[in-house]
Design an enzyme around this catalytic site. Structure first.
Site, PDB file in Angstrom:
ATOM      1  N   HIS A   1      45.991  52.607  52.195  1.00 39.54           N
ATOM      2  CA  HIS A   1      45.757  53.888  51.509  1.00 39.54           C
ATOM      3  C   HIS A   1      44.294  54.351  51.567  1.00 39.54           C
ATOM      4  O   HIS A   1      43.627  54.561  50.553  1.00 39.54           O
ATOM      5  CB  HIS A   1      46.344  53.957  50.098  1.00 39.54           C
ATOM      6  CG  HIS A   1      46.161  52.753  49.214  1.00 39.54           C
ATOM      7  ND1 HIS A   1      44.940  52.277  48.867  1.00 39.54           N
ATOM      8  CD2 HIS A   1      47.059  51.959  48.593  1.00 39.54           C
ATOM      9  CE1 HIS A   1      45.092  51.241  48.064  1.00 39.54           C
ATOM     10  NE2 HIS A   1      46.348  51.016  47.892  1.00 39.54           N
TER      11      HIS A   1
ATOM     12  N   HIS B   1      52.780  41.588  39.844  1.00 40.13           N
ATOM     13  CA  HIS B   1      52.322  42.977  40.064  1.00 40.13           C
ATOM     14  C   HIS B   1      53.410  43.693  40.850  1.00 40.13           C
ATOM     15  O   HIS B   1      54.055  43.087  41.709  1.00 40.13           O
ATOM     16  CB  HIS B   1      51.013  42.915  40.847  1.00 40.13           C
ATOM     17  CG  HIS B   1      50.385  44.211  41.192  1.00 40.13           C
ATOM     18  ND1 HIS B   1      50.490  45.351  40.419  1.00 40.13           N
ATOM     19  CD2 HIS B   1      49.598  44.572  42.269  1.00 40.13           C
ATOM     20  CE1 HIS B   1      49.793  46.329  40.989  1.00 40.13           C
ATOM     21  NE2 HIS B   1      49.260  45.886  42.112  1.00 40.13           N
TER      22      HIS B   1
ATOM     23  N   GLU C   1      53.062  46.624  42.726  1.00 34.73           N
ATOM     24  CA  GLU C   1      52.735  47.463  43.894  1.00 34.73           C
ATOM     25  C   GLU C   1      53.507  46.926  45.104  1.00 34.73           C
ATOM     26  O   GLU C   1      53.740  45.713  45.232  1.00 34.73           O
ATOM     27  CB  GLU C   1      51.215  47.486  44.153  1.00 34.73           C
ATOM     28  CG  GLU C   1      50.845  48.633  45.066  1.00 34.73           C
ATOM     29  CD  GLU C   1      49.347  48.932  45.162  1.00 34.73           C
ATOM     30  OE1 GLU C   1      48.533  48.194  44.560  1.00 34.73           O
ATOM     31  OE2 GLU C   1      48.992  49.908  45.844  1.00 34.73           O
TER      32      GLU C   1
ATOM     33  N   ASP D   1      53.169  46.245  48.156  1.00 35.77           N
ATOM     34  CA  ASP D   1      52.752  45.171  49.071  1.00 35.77           C
ATOM     35  C   ASP D   1      53.128  43.799  48.506  1.00 35.77           C
ATOM     36  O   ASP D   1      53.180  42.809  49.244  1.00 35.77           O
ATOM     37  CB  ASP D   1      51.250  45.245  49.398  1.00 35.77           C
ATOM     38  CG  ASP D   1      50.350  45.394  48.186  1.00 35.77           C
ATOM     39  OD1 ASP D   1      50.805  45.892  47.145  1.00 35.77           O
ATOM     40  OD2 ASP D   1      49.175  44.998  48.290  1.00 35.77           O
TER      41      ASP D   1
ATOM     42  N   HIS E   1      44.673  45.844  38.947  1.00 37.86           N
ATOM     43  CA  HIS E   1      44.157  47.191  38.918  1.00 37.86           C
ATOM     44  C   HIS E   1      45.224  48.238  38.558  1.00 37.86           C
ATOM     45  O   HIS E   1      44.945  49.437  38.648  1.00 37.86           O
ATOM     46  CB  HIS E   1      43.526  47.524  40.279  1.00 37.86           C
ATOM     47  CG  HIS E   1      44.567  47.592  41.392  1.00 37.86           C
ATOM     48  ND1 HIS E   1      44.685  48.685  42.217  1.00 37.86           N
ATOM     49  CD2 HIS E   1      45.532  46.742  41.775  1.00 37.86           C
ATOM     50  CE1 HIS E   1      45.677  48.487  43.088  1.00 37.86           C
ATOM     51  NE2 HIS E   1      46.190  47.315  42.834  1.00 37.86           N
TER      52      HIS E   1
ATOM     53  N   ASP F   1      46.200  40.425  42.841  1.00 41.00           N
ATOM     54  CA  ASP F   1      45.178  41.203  43.559  1.00 41.00           C
ATOM     55  C   ASP F   1      43.750  40.731  43.266  1.00 41.00           C
ATOM     56  O   ASP F   1      42.862  40.877  44.121  1.00 41.00           O
ATOM     57  CB  ASP F   1      45.289  42.685  43.186  1.00 41.00           C
ATOM     58  CG  ASP F   1      46.318  43.427  44.051  1.00 41.00           C
ATOM     59  OD1 ASP F   1      46.591  42.974  45.172  1.00 41.00           O
ATOM     60  OD2 ASP F   1      46.826  44.453  43.582  1.00 41.00           O
TER      61      ASP F   1
ATOM     62  N   TYR G   1      36.856  44.505  49.253  1.00 41.96           N
ATOM     63  CA  TYR G   1      38.074  44.609  48.444  1.00 41.96           C
ATOM     64  C   TYR G   1      37.721  45.030  47.010  1.00 41.96           C
ATOM     65  O   TYR G   1      38.337  45.931  46.441  1.00 41.96           O
ATOM     66  CB  TYR G   1      38.774  43.241  48.448  1.00 41.96           C
ATOM     67  CG  TYR G   1      40.133  43.250  47.833  1.00 41.96           C
ATOM     68  CD1 TYR G   1      41.261  43.454  48.618  1.00 41.96           C
ATOM     69  CD2 TYR G   1      40.304  43.055  46.467  1.00 41.96           C
ATOM     70  CE1 TYR G   1      42.518  43.474  48.053  1.00 41.96           C
ATOM     71  CE2 TYR G   1      41.549  43.074  45.899  1.00 41.96           C
ATOM     72  CZ  TYR G   1      42.656  43.278  46.699  1.00 41.96           C
ATOM     73  OH  TYR G   1      43.902  43.295  46.132  1.00 41.96           O
TER      74      TYR G   1
ATOM     75  N   HIS H   1      46.148  38.363  48.463  1.00 40.24           N
ATOM     76  CA  HIS H   1      45.685  38.775  49.797  1.00 40.24           C
ATOM     77  C   HIS H   1      44.605  37.799  50.267  1.00 40.24           C
ATOM     78  O   HIS H   1      43.686  37.470  49.503  1.00 40.24           O
ATOM     79  CB  HIS H   1      45.020  40.158  49.761  1.00 40.24           C
ATOM     80  CG  HIS H   1      45.925  41.273  49.365  1.00 40.24           C
ATOM     81  ND1 HIS H   1      46.916  41.778  50.172  1.00 40.24           N
ATOM     82  CD2 HIS H   1      45.973  42.018  48.229  1.00 40.24           C
ATOM     83  CE1 HIS H   1      47.530  42.779  49.555  1.00 40.24           C
ATOM     84  NE2 HIS H   1      46.989  42.942  48.375  1.00 40.24           N
TER      85      HIS H   1
HETATM   86 FE1  FEO Z   1      47.846  46.320  43.890  1.00 45.57          FE
HETATM   87 FE2  FEO Z   1      47.794  44.227  46.676  1.00 45.57          FE
HETATM   88  O1  FEO Z   1      48.449  45.538  45.499  1.00 45.57           O
END
Ligand code: FEO
Length: 390
Positions: free
Chosen positions: A24, A78, A80, A82, A144, A163, A191, A222
């Site tokens: 994004h 989380h 999101e 991903d 986040h 994250d 990041y 990640h």
């Molecule tokens: Fe908030 Fe890696 O997604």
């Protein structure tokens, strides 16, 4: 594809996104991973998932350890996509697996996937017994997203941090001891600057919670797993979350006919001559997400644009939108630019600094092509101002 053992009965079963180059708007030159973890205990537990298009990779790694139908629990730190994209797909293999998430997480998962899953809602102080292990849940709202939480296994001394503490790095290596630390630090900084920066106050609280736990491993969602370099990681997050800067100036600009560029170079030179480290970036050549990494520890932010159609250049506007959204704090801002008649670009930039509650420096504006004496005079005034700030 096989799982990677982290400790006895704790495995990495994630996926590597080698070709990811845009997250994004964040330029991810090194790709990324979506880390999913499998715990084998009386209750077989999967922690976080992967993007839906990499589900087969996650599944193959799970299968290298255990039949996926044996998964009893899925902890979704989380929502999101991903980290949740493959959740409906893995659920087809273990339909009776119970999902655990925060209240916001539960709401988001059902809404996103148009499901009516009966999700176990956890909050601060909630724990879950897996067998030898007990998982403690720690909500970390706005680090986040509102739904975020981290999970902690005291038995393993592992923090599943999602994250937080991530880096966008695709690699065969899984551990911080196996990969060049300079690159991990750079990607952790990028990041933080591009994802976590607006939430410094919440990160400070999360770090306090983390400092009270006995942690030997940090397993983010990640990039590389942290083990050997946790003290350095904590030091960096403490610096970033508290907006600690160094004596560094970033001069960021775009130019139409080279006049704003002349000013940018003068400003860069003036900071250098005043003993401040100065860096010069043209927005046509440097990606805004790379600039955010450089901004992370910079005390002076100088942004320049000529006036175009009573406004700033579109390149500068795009950067400004991104920059304001990520909301670095406690900086000093200097607006500058050349103009032909209206000169509206300079107050627009100056107002942006005001909105961000930066300490403002005197804007510098010059009509048409600045000559040597104009540049020299502006430089002398700027030197005096820098001295006052020291
Ligand atoms: Fe908030 Fe890696 O997604």
């Amino acid at each position: 594809m096989k799982a990677v053992k982290i400790k006895d009965n704790v495995y990495w079963v994630g996926a590597v996104d080698w070709n990811l180059r845009n997250f994004h708007g964040y330029l991810t030159q090194r790709g990324s991973t979506y880390n999913s973890y499998l715990i084998i205990d009386d209750k077989v537990t999967l922690i976080d998932n992967v993007k839906s298009y990499l589900f087969e990779e996650q599944l193959e790694r799970i299968k290298s350890v255990i039949d996926p139908s044996k998964i009893d629990i899925i902890i979704q730190n989380h929502i999101e996509m991903d980290h949740s994209g493959s959740l409906p797909l893995i659920k087809e293999y273990c339909p009776n697996a119970e999902i655990y998430a925060t209240a916001k997480g539960a709401e988001g998962l059902n809404r996103h996937f148009k499901k009516n899953w009966q999700i176990n809602v956890v909050s601060g102080g909630s724990t879950l017994k897996l067998g030898k292990r007990q998982i403690a849940f720690v909500p970390t709202p706005m680090v986040h997203w509102p739904d975020n939480m981290v999970s902690y296994s005291g038995y393993d001394k592992i923090l599943f941090s999602n994250d937080a503490f991530g880096q966008h790095i695709a690699s065969q290596e899984r551990f911080d001891s196996e990969y060049p630390m300079g690159i991990i630090e750079e990607e952790a900084a990028k990041y933080y600057a591009n994802i976590v920066l607006p939430y410094g106050a919440q990160v400070v609280k999360a770090l306090k919670v983390a400092s009270e736990l006995d942690i030997e491993w940090i397993l983010p969602s990640h990039g590389l797993i942290w083990h050997d370099h946790i003290p350095r990681l904590m030091e960096l997050y403490d610096i970033w979350a508290n907006n600690r800067t160094v004596n560094k100036a970033l001069v960021i600009y775009d130019s139409m006919w080279g006049s704003t560029e002349l000013m940018a170079k003068m400003i860069r030179d003036t900071f250098e001559e005043s003993g401040v480290v100065a860096e010069l970036y043209n927005l046509q050549k440097t990606h805004m997400s790379d600039l955010m990494t450089r901004i992370l520890d910079a005390r002076y932010i100088c942004i320049g644009s000529p006036t175009l159609n009573n406004n700033i250049l579109p390149t500068v506007a795009a950067f400004l939108t991104y920059f304001k959204g990520l909301a670095p704090k406690g900086r000093k801002g200097l607006a500058f630019g050349s103009y032909g008649w209206g000169g509206q670009s300079i107050p627009i930039l100056d107002k942006a600094f005001e909105e961000m509650k930066f300490e403002k420096m005197n804007p510098i504006k010059m009509k048409f092509i600045p000559d040597g004496s104009e540049l020299e005079s502006a430089s002398e005034k700027l030197k005096i101002e820098i001295e006052q700030f020291k």
